[in-house]
Scaffold this motif. Structure first.
Motif, PDB file in Angstrom:
ATOM      1  N   UNK A  16       0.965  -1.354  -0.012  1.00 41.30           N
ATOM      2  CA  UNK A  16       0.050   0.263   0.136  1.00 41.30           C
ATOM      3  C   UNK A  16       0.904   1.394   0.250  1.00 41.30           C
ATOM      4  N   UNK A  17       0.059   2.379  -0.569  1.00 43.92           N
ATOM      5  CA  UNK A  17       0.804   3.751  -0.078  1.00 43.92           C
ATOM      6  C   UNK A  17       1.313   4.115   1.597  1.00 43.92           C
ATOM      7  N   UNK A  18       2.225   5.126   0.833  1.00 42.01           N
ATOM      8  CA  UNK A  18       2.797   5.644   2.165  1.00 42.01           C
ATOM      9  C   UNK A  18       1.574   6.087   3.138  1.00 42.01           C
ATOM     10  N   UNK A  19       0.969   6.119   4.293  1.00 48.37           N
ATOM     11  CA  UNK A  19       0.078   6.333   5.015  1.00 48.37           C
ATOM     12  C   UNK A  19      -1.127   6.167   5.507  1.00 48.37           C
ATOM     13  N   UNK A  20      -1.025   4.731   5.101  1.00 51.99           N
ATOM     14  CA  UNK A  20      -2.558   3.717   4.679  1.00 51.99           C
ATOM     15  C   UNK A  20      -2.819   3.110   5.782  1.00 51.99           C
ATOM     16  N   UNK A  21      -1.140   2.709   7.055  1.00 57.29           N
ATOM     17  CA  UNK A  21      -1.574   2.026   8.042  1.00 57.29           C
ATOM     18  C   UNK A  21      -1.041   0.481   7.782  1.00 57.29           C
ATOM     19  N   UNK A  22      -0.322   0.765   7.268  1.00 56.02           N
ATOM     20  CA  UNK A  22       0.941  -0.863   6.919  1.00 56.02           C
ATOM     21  C   UNK A  22       1.312  -1.732   8.170  1.00 56.02           C
ATOM     22  N   UNK A  23       2.010  -0.273   8.888  1.00 50.43           N
ATOM     23  CA  UNK A  23       2.831  -0.423   9.753  1.00 50.43           C
ATOM     24  C   UNK A  23       1.238  -0.959  10.753  1.00 50.43           C
ATOM     25  N   UNK A  24       1.130  -0.117  11.271  1.00 49.82           N
ATOM     26  CA  UNK A  24      -0.261  -0.765  12.375  1.00 49.82           C
ATOM     27  C   UNK A  24      -0.956  -1.886  12.329  1.00 49.82           C
ATOM     28  N   UNK A  25      -1.463  -2.710  11.358  1.00 48.02           N
ATOM     29  CA  UNK A  25      -1.312  -3.568  10.990  1.00 48.02           C
ATOM     30  C   UNK A  25      -1.048  -4.802  11.400  1.00 48.02           C
ATOM     31  N   UNK A  26       0.620  -4.479  10.273  1.00 51.61           N
ATOM     32  CA  UNK A  26       0.775  -5.261  11.031  1.00 51.61           C
ATOM     33  C   UNK A  26       2.023  -5.418  12.173  1.00 51.61           C
ATOM     34  N   UNK A  27       2.255  -4.676  13.229  1.00 50.44           N
ATOM     35  CA  UNK A  27       2.046  -4.735  14.261  1.00 50.44           C
ATOM     36  C   UNK A  27       0.983  -5.209  15.621  1.00 50.44           C
ATOM     37  N   UNK A  28       0.100  -5.026  14.514  1.00 51.67           N
ATOM     38  CA  UNK A  28      -1.195  -4.572  15.572  1.00 51.67           C
ATOM     39  C   UNK A  28      -1.355  -5.779  15.620  1.00 51.67           C
ATOM     40  N   UNK A  29      -1.260  -6.789  14.379  1.00 49.41           N
ATOM     41  CA  UNK A  29      -1.746  -8.741  14.234  1.00 49.41           C
ATOM     42  C   UNK A  29      -0.344  -9.126  15.323  1.00 49.41           C
ATOM     43  N   UNK A  30       0.568  -8.262  14.605  1.00 48.23           N
ATOM     44  CA  UNK A  30       1.816  -9.488  15.826  1.00 48.23           C
ATOM     45  C   UNK A  30       2.102  -9.847  17.056  1.00 48.23           C
ATOM     46  N   UNK A  31       1.255  -8.338  17.381  1.00 44.31           N
ATOM     47  CA  UNK A  31       1.088  -9.035  19.363  1.00 44.31           C
ATOM     48  C   UNK A  31      -0.175  -9.857  19.699  1.00 44.31           C
ATOM     49  N   UNK A  32      -1.428  -9.793  18.043  1.00 44.51           N
ATOM     50  CA  UNK A  32      -2.734 -10.679  18.559  1.00 44.51           C
ATOM     51  C   UNK A  32      -2.137 -12.246  18.172  1.00 44.51           C
ATOM     52  N   UNK A  33      -0.958 -12.458  17.354  1.00 48.38           N
ATOM     53  CA  UNK A  33       0.341 -13.780  17.346  1.00 48.38           C
ATOM     54  C   UNK A  33       0.738 -14.421  17.518  1.00 48.38           C
ATOM     55  N   UNK A  34       1.181 -13.824  18.325  1.00 47.48           N
ATOM     56  CA  UNK A  34       2.592 -13.664  19.184  1.00 47.48           C
ATOM     57  C   UNK A  34       2.949 -14.894  20.301  1.00 47.48           C
ATOM     58  N   UNK A  35       1.489 -15.097  21.078  1.00 50.75           N
ATOM     59  CA  UNK A  35       2.181 -16.596  21.756  1.00 50.75           C
ATOM     60  C   UNK A  35       2.310 -17.689  20.584  1.00 50.75           C
ATOM     61  N   UNK A  36       2.035 -17.912  19.155  1.00 55.63           N
ATOM     62  CA  UNK A  36       2.377 -18.332  18.132  1.00 55.63           C
ATOM     63  C   UNK A  36       3.427 -18.554  18.014  1.00 55.63           C
ATOM     64  N   UNK A  37       4.510 -17.441  18.573  1.00 52.79           N
ATOM     65  CA  UNK A  37       5.535 -17.691  18.419  1.00 52.79           C
ATOM     66  C   UNK A  37       6.628 -17.604  18.992  1.00 52.79           C
ATOM     67  N   UNK A  38       6.395 -18.776  19.822  1.00 53.38           N
ATOM     68  CA  UNK A  38       7.146 -19.314  21.513  1.00 53.38           C
ATOM     69  C   UNK A  38       8.890 -18.405  21.511  1.00 53.38           C
ATOM     70  N   UNK A  39       9.208 -18.855  19.886  1.00 51.55           N
ATOM     71  CA  UNK A  39      10.468 -18.829  19.863  1.00 51.55           C
ATOM     72  C   UNK A  39      11.308 -17.075  20.074  1.00 51.55           C
ATOM     73  N   UNK A  40      10.434 -15.903  19.616  1.00 49.56           N
ATOM     74  CA  UNK A  40      10.583 -15.121  19.519  1.00 49.56           C
ATOM     75  C   UNK A  40       9.970 -13.899  18.358  1.00 49.56           C
ATOM     76  N   UNK A  41      10.165 -12.152  18.816  1.00 45.49           N
ATOM     77  CA  UNK A  41       9.331 -12.006  17.292  1.00 45.49           C
ATOM     78  C   UNK A  41      10.812 -10.455  16.538  1.00 45.49           C
ATOM     79  N   UNK A  42      10.718 -10.568  16.274  1.00 44.83           N
ATOM     80  CA  UNK A  42      11.610  -9.851  15.531  1.00 44.83           C
ATOM     81  C   UNK A  42      11.147  -8.830  14.563  1.00 44.83           C
ATOM     82  N   UNK A  43      11.833  -7.494  15.024  1.00 41.37           N
ATOM     83  CA  UNK A  43      11.257  -6.161  14.250  1.00 41.37           C
ATOM     84  C   UNK A  43      12.176  -5.719  13.643  1.00 41.37           C
ATOM     85  N   UNK A  44      11.852  -5.052  12.430  1.00 41.70           N
ATOM     86  CA  UNK A  44      13.400  -4.364  11.289  1.00 41.70           C
ATOM     87  C   UNK A  44      12.361  -2.624  11.219  1.00 41.70           C
ATOM     88  N   UNK A  45      13.383  -1.398  10.860  1.00 40.78           N
ATOM     89  CA  UNK A  45      12.544  -0.574  10.585  1.00 40.78           C
ATOM     90  C   UNK A  45      12.774  -0.163   9.466  1.00 40.78           C
TER      91      UNK A  45
END
Length: 204
Positions: A155-184
């Protein structure tokens, strides 16, 4: 389209290299039986990646399955000979000799427990997130796939891609017990340069 395909191939190669690194780390941490299961699947899916076969041989040996480790070498040897007319790499040949000799250096030194650091790199979730139920459901479905797919949010800049990805990542974090990585990746940084793929892989 050619540029997109080239980028996709580069990202896929980086993903496979990162996977090999992670599985190698699992073997070094004493998780050989867990790594072996995934490596058996990966060598079947990517039969010409010698790095995967080398890790499989080592994992089988460290799991007390020396005969199966030697059989994995024989399968790789036949495959490379039939498909490419070449022998296994010097690294694989060296490991084969070590397995034949039951080289004690192949075993994890000492056998003592190691402290494992689990990465938790996710930024804070967006405070006011709403909607996007269709996209969230699609990402949930991808997570249930046995093929470990990669989800790409476009999507284009400012449409909320990062917000969507981060929101979902927190929601699914228990499915990744080995950890979660984030790169800007700094894709829309007004002052910095976008991060190169190699820098992203090494930095995470």
């Amino acid at each position: 389209m050619t540029a997109v395909r080239d980028k996709a191939r580069l990202l896929d190669e980086l993903r496979m290299e990162a996977t090999e690194e992670c599985l190698g780390a699992e073997l070094e941490s004493g998780s050989a039986p867990v790594a072996v299961s995934e490596l058996e699947h990966l060598t079947a899916a990517h039969p010409l990646r010698e790095g995967m076969w080398r890790l499989l041989m080592l994992g089988l040996y460290r799991s007390g399955r020396q005969g199966e480790a030697l059989e994995a070498y024989r399968r790789l040897h036949r495959l490379l000979d039939e498909e490419l007319g070449v022998r296994p790499s010097p690294q694989v040949e060296r490991l084969h000799r070590q397995i034949l000799d039951a080289d004690p250096d192949l075993q994890r030194p000492g056998g003592s427990a190691r402290v494992r650091t689990v990465p938790r790199q996710l930024p804070a979730p967006p405070a006011h997130f709403t909607g996007r139920e269709a996209q969230l459901s699609e990402m949930d479905e991808l997570l249930a796939s046995p093929d470990a797919p990669v989800a790409v949010v476009c999507g284009t800049a400012g449409v909320g891609k990062t917000a969507l990805a981060v929101h979902w990542a927190h929601r699914a974090s228990d499915r990744f017990p080995d950890g979660q990585l984030y790169v800007n990746l700094r894709g829309f940084d007004p002052v910095g340069q976008p991060m190169a793929p190699g820098e992203a892989v090494r930095g995470s």
